[in-house]
Write a protein that holds these residues in place. Structure first.
Motif, mmCIF file in Angstrom:
data_model
loop_
_atom_site.group_PDB
_atom_site.id
_atom_site.type_symbol
_atom_site.label_atom_id
_atom_site.label_comp_id
_atom_site.label_asym_id
_atom_site.label_seq_id
_atom_site.Cartn_x
_atom_site.Cartn_y
_atom_site.Cartn_z
ATOM 1 N N ALA A 1 11.921 52.884 -23.051
ATOM 2 C CA ALA A 1 12.488 52.851 -21.522
ATOM 3 C C ALA A 1 11.362 52.552 -20.813
ATOM 4 O O ALA A 1 11.697 51.803 -19.624
ATOM 5 N N GLU A 2 10.445 53.301 -20.926
ATOM 6 C CA GLU A 2 9.087 53.130 -19.836
ATOM 7 C C GLU A 2 8.637 51.862 -20.016
ATOM 8 O O GLU A 2 8.199 51.048 -19.204
ATOM 9 N N GLU A 3 8.565 51.062 -21.248
ATOM 10 C CA GLU A 3 7.831 49.828 -21.451
ATOM 11 C C GLU A 3 8.947 48.864 -20.651
ATOM 12 O O GLU A 3 8.476 47.898 -20.272
ATOM 13 N N ALA A 4 10.321 49.213 -20.908
ATOM 14 C CA ALA A 4 11.228 48.093 -19.926
ATOM 15 C C ALA A 4 11.159 48.093 -18.763
ATOM 16 O O ALA A 4 11.187 47.216 -17.961
ATOM 17 N N ALA A 5 11.099 49.521 -18.317
ATOM 18 C CA ALA A 5 10.619 49.661 -16.776
ATOM 19 C C ALA A 5 9.386 49.023 -16.158
ATOM 20 O O ALA A 5 9.388 48.310 -15.143
ATOM 21 N N PRO B 1 9.288 44.493 -12.847
ATOM 22 C CA PRO B 1 8.887 43.841 -11.593
ATOM 23 C C PRO B 1 8.233 42.547 -11.998
ATOM 24 O O PRO B 1 8.700 41.564 -11.010
ATOM 25 N N SER B 2 7.537 42.204 -13.063
ATOM 26 C CA SER B 2 6.796 40.690 -13.192
ATOM 27 C C SER B 2 7.903 40.084 -13.279
ATOM 28 O O SER B 2 7.796 38.822 -13.043
ATOM 29 N N ALA B 3 8.835 40.321 -14.060
ATOM 30 C CA ALA B 3 10.314 39.368 -14.559
ATOM 31 C C ALA B 3 10.876 39.209 -12.996
ATOM 32 O O ALA B 3 11.293 37.763 -12.793
#
Length: 499
Positions: A438-442, A446-448
């Motif tokens: 979940a932390e990696e997805a969050a 923003p960059s996406a």
């Protein structure tokens, strides 16, 4: 000095000189018998001499395990008793009924061959390949230690002869251990009642057997009818054999665990050297006692202790399953509970031969956590039934662990959730992994988002946004309208194009 006037020590020294020089052709087996005092028959000594001759001629390599078989069969067949027709009939009937009862208590299928009554000698012949596989690492270690100790203890004037006698000493040391193993296995054949008594898979795959001679000894003081005792022991023997037949990987798993422990065994060279300094050739029993008592095996290392713990947990898991299945299958027997307790006590204490085996190879095959493992399997059976319980033996990674024996609640929660088609409850590792993902997805969101705005500036201004009423479909807005029943804002068909 005439040969008859020489004392045993001088005669032994002369014998060793002839052995180390390679001159074994003229040695009389009766001379060895007189020196050894071990009361071994001349035929066996002749076989040993042939092995020594082969070692010098380069035709012998490794340990001759036929010595083990001959010694074990010599002890097993001493009484000369076979299986009577009455004993065979009684046990055949017990095995038949036990198989029917097991069909109601477990989903694991029957054996491909009928179980049978066997003599002690037949049990030795059937189980000896496994004993050889388990004991070979220990025998090799002892043979290597004897070779090294001989070179350190021998006088300087014999070093040249000893330098070329390494292969001989490996043969002698291996034969000595093989003889002792044969004596232990032979004595064990007078104690075991069935093929699965020791806990490890000794019998060939798919075989189950009971030894009528030992069965009579086992039930002599229990005051339990023989037919009930035979039914219970037949059921237990079949359950053990069925399990190893069903889980083909389990046999290799157990043997590998035992060999992992045995490979770590080292001979206590200090104890061996101390024994060599006071060894009296006329009293060879001291060396035999040292081997049987385990005096030549040092204290277990940390690695060995860990390997033994893993093995004990594995054997306890197997025995616990056998206990529960046997209990369910023999619930009709009035004396089942008394027989079960007698079997547990017998497995916990072990017989004299099993204790001798532990001293010889440093391995105890008595599971210390059998009651805890039985309680775990009982809880699993009550929760998910026999089919869900037995499915845990389908693959190695499904088998319960030592943590499950300590606390079966997590295992039962997972199995009950799977039986209802639900996701299994997560544990601490699952929660930590989910949080990390979940932390990696969050962190990547923003960059996406910024990349999308740069590529479609009009969308950022709202020019092509569905909210501006240009007729393009917003999936969320469409679902909202469909949920409310309205469709008047869908726009013209020609305008329903993505920007």
């Amino acid at each position: 000095m005439a040969d008859d006037d020489r004392n045993p020590e001088e005669e032994f020294q002369e014998l060793m000189r002839r052995l180390l020089s390679g001159d074994v052709s003229g040695i009389d087996p009766e001379q060895l018998s007189r020196l050894s005092g071990m009361q071994i028959d001349p035929a066996m000594l002749q076989a040993v001499m042939a092995q020594l001759q082969g070692a010098f001629n380069g035709t012998s390599d490794g340990i001759d395990w036929s010595v083990t078989e001959r010694q074990a069969l010599h002890i097993a067949n001493q009484d000369g008793l076979g299986v009577t027709s009455g004993q065979r009939t009684d046990l055949d009937q017990a095995f038949t009924l036990a198989g029917l009862w097991l069909g109601e208590a477990t989903t694991i299928s029957d054996l491909p061959r009928p179980a049978r009554a066997v003599t002690r000698g037949a049990w030795v012949s059937a189980t000896l390949p496994v004993w050889q596989e388990l004991a070979e690492p220990v025998a090799t270690s002892i043979a290597d230690a004897l070779t090294a100790a001989l070179g350190q203890q021998a006088p300087d004037d014999m070093q040249e002869m000893i330098a070329g006698a390494g292969r001989l000493m490996r043969t002698v040391g291996g034969s000595l251990f093989a003889t002792q193993l044969g004596q232990v296995v032979g004595r064990l054949s007078t104690e075991v009642v069935g093929g699965g008594d020791v806990g490890i898979p000794l019998m060939p795959d798919g075989d189950a057997a009971i030894l009528p001679q030992n069965f009579a000894d086992f039930g002599r003081d229990l005051e339990i009818p023989d037919d009930q005792l035979a039914l219970y022991l037949a059921t237990r023997e079949l359950a053990h054999a069925r399990l190893f037949r069903h889980a083909r990987w389990l046999r290799l798993h157990v043997i590998s665990q035992v060999r992992d422990f045995a490979h770590g065994i080292r001979v206590d060279t200090d104890a061996l050297e101390e024994l060599a300094t006071r060894f009296d050739p006329s009293q060879p029993d001291e060396l035999r006692r040292a081997l049987e008592s385990g005096a030549l095996l040092p204290e277990r290392s940390e690695e060995q202790t860990a390997a033994l713990t893993r093995l004990e947990n594995l054997l306890a898991t197997i025995e616990g399953w056998v206990d529960v299945v046997t209990e369910d299958a023999t619930s009709r027997l009035p004396a089942a509970a008394r027989i079960a307790e007698a079997v547990r006590r017998r497995r916990a204490v072990g017989g004299p031969a099993e204790q001798a085996l532990g001293s010889l190879v440093g391995l105890e095959l008595r599971p210390r956590r059998m009651r805890e493992a039985s309680a775990m399997w009982r809880a699993v059976t009550d929760a998910v039934g026999a089919s869900g319980r037995d499915a845990l033996w389908d693959y190695p990674d499904l088998m319960p662990t030592s943590e499950d024996i300590d606390d079966p609640a997590a295992l039962i929660a997972r199995l009950t959730a799977e039986s209802r088609g639900e996701a299994a409850p997560s544990d601490a590792m699952d929660d930590a992994l989910a949080q990390l993902l979940a932390e990696e997805a969050a962190a990547s969101e923003p960059s996406a988002g910024s990349g999308s705005a740069d590529e479609t500036p009009d969308a950022a201004d709202g020019a092509g946004s569905p909210a501006q009423g240009d007729g393009s479909i917003d999936p969320d807005a469409s679902r909202d309208r469909q949920g409310s029943g309205g469709d008047d804002d869908q726009g013209a068909p020609g305008d329903q194009r993505p920007v």
